[in-house]
Every structure is written in structure tokens, then in C-alpha cells.
Write a protein that holds these residues in place. Structure first.
Motif, PDB file in Angstrom:
ATOM      1  N   GLY A  60       0.880  -1.211  -0.201  1.00 31.43           N
ATOM      2  CA  GLY A  60       0.071  -0.280   0.061  1.00 31.43           C
ATOM      3  C   GLY A  60       0.752   1.436   0.087  1.00 31.43           C
ATOM      4  O   GLY A  60       1.523   1.586   0.812  1.00 31.43           O
ATOM      5  N   ARG A  61       0.775   2.333  -1.005  1.00 32.13           N
ATOM      6  CA  ARG A  61       1.462   3.192  -1.000  1.00 32.13           C
ATOM      7  C   ARG A  61       1.118   4.254   0.108  1.00 32.13           C
ATOM      8  O   ARG A  61      -0.096   4.731  -0.065  1.00 32.13           O
ATOM      9  CB  ARG A  61       1.468   3.895  -2.474  1.00 32.13           C
ATOM     10  N   THR A  62       1.820   4.754   0.861  1.00 29.83           N
ATOM     11  CA  THR A  62       1.600   5.669   1.749  1.00 29.83           C
ATOM     12  C   THR A  62       1.952   7.091   1.375  1.00 29.83           C
ATOM     13  O   THR A  62       2.886   7.330   0.486  1.00 29.83           O
ATOM     14  CB  THR A  62       2.088   5.463   3.086  1.00 29.83           C
ATOM     15  N   ASP A  63       0.997   8.195   1.677  1.00 35.46           N
ATOM     16  CA  ASP A  63       1.291   9.411   1.128  1.00 35.46           C
ATOM     17  C   ASP A  63       2.306  10.310   2.083  1.00 35.46           C
ATOM     18  O   ASP A  63       2.956   9.731   2.952  1.00 35.46           O
ATOM     19  CB  ASP A  63      -0.240  10.457   1.259  1.00 35.46           C
ATOM     20  N   THR A  64       2.695  11.430   1.601  1.00 35.40           N
ATOM     21  CA  THR A  64       3.665  12.354   2.370  1.00 35.40           C
ATOM     22  C   THR A  64       3.196  12.468   3.785  1.00 35.40           C
ATOM     23  O   THR A  64       2.131  12.581   4.142  1.00 35.40           O
ATOM     24  CB  THR A  64       3.703  13.803   1.759  1.00 35.40           C
ATOM     25  N   GLY A  65       4.150  12.033   4.739  1.00 36.13           N
ATOM     26  CA  GLY A  65       3.834  12.272   6.181  1.00 36.13           C
ATOM     27  C   GLY A  65       3.173  11.156   6.754  1.00 36.13           C
ATOM     28  O   GLY A  65       2.935  11.232   7.816  1.00 36.13           O
ATOM     29  N   VAL A  66       2.588  10.159   6.014  1.00 33.98           N
ATOM     30  CA  VAL A  66       1.974   9.115   6.706  1.00 33.98           C
ATOM     31  C   VAL A  66       2.846   7.766   7.057  1.00 33.98           C
ATOM     32  O   VAL A  66       3.957   7.760   6.460  1.00 33.98           O
ATOM     33  CB  VAL A  66       0.975   8.297   5.689  1.00 33.98           C
ATOM     34  N   HIS A  67       2.671   7.240   8.428  1.00 30.74           N
ATOM     35  CA  HIS A  67       3.481   6.249   8.676  1.00 30.74           C
ATOM     36  C   HIS A  67       3.065   5.072   8.558  1.00 30.74           C
ATOM     37  O   HIS A  67       2.272   4.549   7.925  1.00 30.74           O
ATOM     38  CB  HIS A  67       3.449   6.454  10.276  1.00 30.74           C
ATOM     39  N   ALA A  68       4.212   3.962   8.802  1.00 31.83           N
ATOM     40  CA  ALA A  68       3.679   2.510   8.755  1.00 31.83           C
ATOM     41  C   ALA A  68       4.404   1.656   9.766  1.00 31.83           C
ATOM     42  O   ALA A  68       5.574   1.831   9.891  1.00 31.83           O
ATOM     43  CB  ALA A  68       4.200   1.669   7.313  1.00 31.83           C
ATOM     44  N   SER A  69       3.649   1.023  10.684  1.00 30.90           N
ATOM     45  CA  SER A  69       4.239   0.038  11.654  1.00 30.90           C
ATOM     46  C   SER A  69       4.434  -1.304  11.200  1.00 30.90           C
ATOM     47  O   SER A  69       5.109  -1.884  11.727  1.00 30.90           O
ATOM     48  CB  SER A  69       3.347  -0.061  12.764  1.00 30.90           C
ATOM     49  N   HIS A  70       3.661  -1.531   9.908  1.00 30.65           N
ATOM     50  CA  HIS A  70       3.876  -2.963   9.302  1.00 30.65           C
ATOM     51  C   HIS A  70       3.405  -2.789   8.015  1.00 30.65           C
ATOM     52  O   HIS A  70       2.364  -2.877   7.449  1.00 30.65           O
ATOM     53  CB  HIS A  70       2.941  -3.802  10.152  1.00 30.65           C
TER      54      HIS A  70
END
Length: 307
Positions: A60-70
């Protein structure tokens, strides 16, 4: 061979996941580190290294400033190229690559594991569902400055019941055109499986033990936060942040539930349903089917969605 990479990152210092020529992105940082470790060049004309793209495909592509814990991605690497990661270490190539990436990557990216992917695995198309959580500190919770990077502070005291009534309207198969932007040739039709708001209960850092005394009753770090959890088969661009923005407008009394229902019924994007600030959003989980269903799932999800 195809490798599955599990990772996490603090999105505050990145212009999203997807690689861009002049901007710092998660994909760009990881691919650059892998090329350095495996002595592979992105430039076909380079005489120093064999040309292999090492292109990451992400769940899943995340946008600018979005985080990912997994987060999950995959990459295809020829075995002889992968073997270059071993060097002096007496470990399998995937373990060597994991260790070297962990040392080379910046501190806002963490590689959890790298392993050979099962047959048919595609990080993006094999995924069954994605889970995102958006965290807010409103007037009903204390603002902790240590969490400013992944929690949005809102002055209003939000109406959780009204926000849950709005969130319930999103569950099921819908066209989220009022809250999302389609990719070229794609749609904004998605199936939301779960969507709800919940305030994290206040609780002591250490269990309720009378012998410890009141001086130990320090609140756990997320106590009091208002969290939106949403699970869907996939998400269109800006979809989660725009849904959060719509729910917050309802929760602070600026918009009615009838307005939200109208936006769900008529998938038309306009100014009042734009995305809320990114820092409160974290990609928390990617779910995949059993190994023998990976290829079947990937083939099915490639079909264009319809209502």
C-alpha cells in the motif's frame, strides 16, 4: 528469486512511499541502500556494476507524512546478485541482506525481516486487506508533545457517537468518489470491512497494585487518544484521510450525518471532503491468504472493481 520484505517507517521525513527523482521517499531510500549492498546500479551505462533495477512493489503506497508500523513489499533479485550480501558472514543471503539493510538505512526506516516469498506472492495484489489507524488528541485527552509526530491535535471536544454513526455508513462495497481520487484507469470502488472510532481507555503504566503506591500511577502513553480503525480490501488515494476529515467535521458539529450520508450516496469530490493532516495516520497491518491461495487472490484483485 522473489523476496518478501516486512518493514516500518516514520513517514514524517518522507514525501510518501513512491520513488521520486528529487525528493526523499521510503522506496527511494531502500532501493538505493539495496543497490549499494548488492553492488547494482540503476544506470545501465555504469561500468562499475551490473544493471538490475531492484524495484520494490509495495502492499500500500502511503502519502507524504503517513507512517507504517507494518508495511510489506517484494523485490525480485537474481540469486547470484543476492549472494553478494553475504560477504564475510556465515549466514543465508536473506539474513545477510536484512542485517546490512538494518545498519545502512536511516533511523526512520526499520526492516523487520526479509525472506523468500512463497510461490504466487505479490505484495500488492495478493493482499486480502489493509488496516489503518488514525490517532487524534482532542479536548477529551491530554496532549503529549512526544507524540506530535504521529498524533493530530484538535481543539474541539469530538462527539464519538456521531463519528461512529458516520463511520458505519462506510462499511460494505461503495464508490468512495467523494473521499478519494482514482488511479489512471482505476476506480474509487472499495470494500470496507471494519470502520469505527474508539477512545483508548486511561490506564496506569503499571498494573493496579496497591503495594506500589500512587506515585506509580503514570498514564500509559496512548491513554485518552481517539483512534479511528479502518480495514478494507484496498484503499484509493487519500481515501482514509478524507474519511477521517469528514468524520471529524461531523464530530465537531460543522456537518450533519445527513451531509455525510449524501456524500456516500453521491460519489463526487468537492472541497469539503479533502484529506485531513497526514501525521495521525499509520498503516498498521497487511493480511494475506494461505500460501496456496496467493496467486488466486492476485489474479482476482487485478480485475477492475464494479458495484
Amino acid at each position: 528469486m522473489r523476496l518478501r520484505i516486512d518493514l516500518a517507517y516514520d513517514g514524517g521525513g518522507f514525501y510518501g512511499w513512491a520513488k521520486q527523482p528529487t525528493l526523499r521517499t521510503v522506496q527511494g531510500e531502500i532501493e538505493a541502500a539495496m543497490r549499494k549492498i548488492l553492488r547494482v546500479s540503476a544506470d545501465p551505462s555504469s561500468p562499475e556494476a551490473q544493471s538490475e533495477p531492484l524495484r520494490l512493489v509495495v502492499a500500500g503506497r502511503t502519502d507524504t507524512g503517513v507512517h507504517a508500523s507494518h508495511q510489506v513489499c517484494h523485490v525480485d533479485v537474481p540469486p547470484d546478485i543476492l549472494a553478494r550480501a553475504v560477504g564475510h558472514m556465515d549466514v543465508p543471503p536473506t539474513v545477510a541482506l536484512t542485517r546490512r539493510l538494518q545498519r545502512l538505512l536511516p533511523s526512520d526506516i526499520a526492516v523487520r525481516s526479509i525472506a523468500p516469498a512463497p510461490d504466487g506472492f505479490d505484495a500488492r495484489f495478493s493482499a486480502l486487506e489493509r488496516t489503518y489507524v488514525y490517532r487524534i488528541a482532542d479536548r477529551g485527552s491530554e496532549v503529549d508533545p512526544r507524540m506530535r509526530g504521529f498524533v493530530l491535535h484538535i481543539d474541539d471536544d469530538l462527539d464519538v457517537d456521531a463519528m461512529n454513526a458516520a463511520a458505519a455508513m462506510t462499511i460494505g462495497l461503495h464508490d468512495f468518489g467523494s473521499f478519494a481520487t482514482p488511479n489512471p484507469g482505476g476506480t474509487t470502488i472499495r470494500e470496507v470491512k471494519t470502520a469505527y472510532w474508539r477512545r483508548v481507555p486511561s490506564r496506569p503504566l503499571i498494573g493496579d497494585d496497591a503495594a506500589m503506591g500512587e506515585r506509580y500511577r503514570t498514564p500509559a502513553v496512548e491513554s485518552g487518544l481517539l483512534c479511528f480503525t479502518i480495514v478494507a480490501d484496498a484503499f484509493a488515494r487519500n481515501m482514509v484521510r478524507s474519511l477521517v476529515g469528514g468524520c471529524v467535521q461531523v464530530g465537531c458539529g460543522k456537518r450533519s450525518l445527513d451531509w455525510f450520508a449524501g456524500k456516500m450516496a453521491t460519489p463526487l469530490r468537492e472541497g469539503s471532503t479533502g484529506p485531513i493532516a497526514p501525521q495521525g495516520l499509520t498503516l498498521e497491518h497487511i493480511e494475506y491468504p494461505a500460501d496456496d491461495q496467493l496467486a488466486v487472490r492476485a489474479e482476482a484483485i487485478r480485475a477492475k472493481r464494479t458495484l
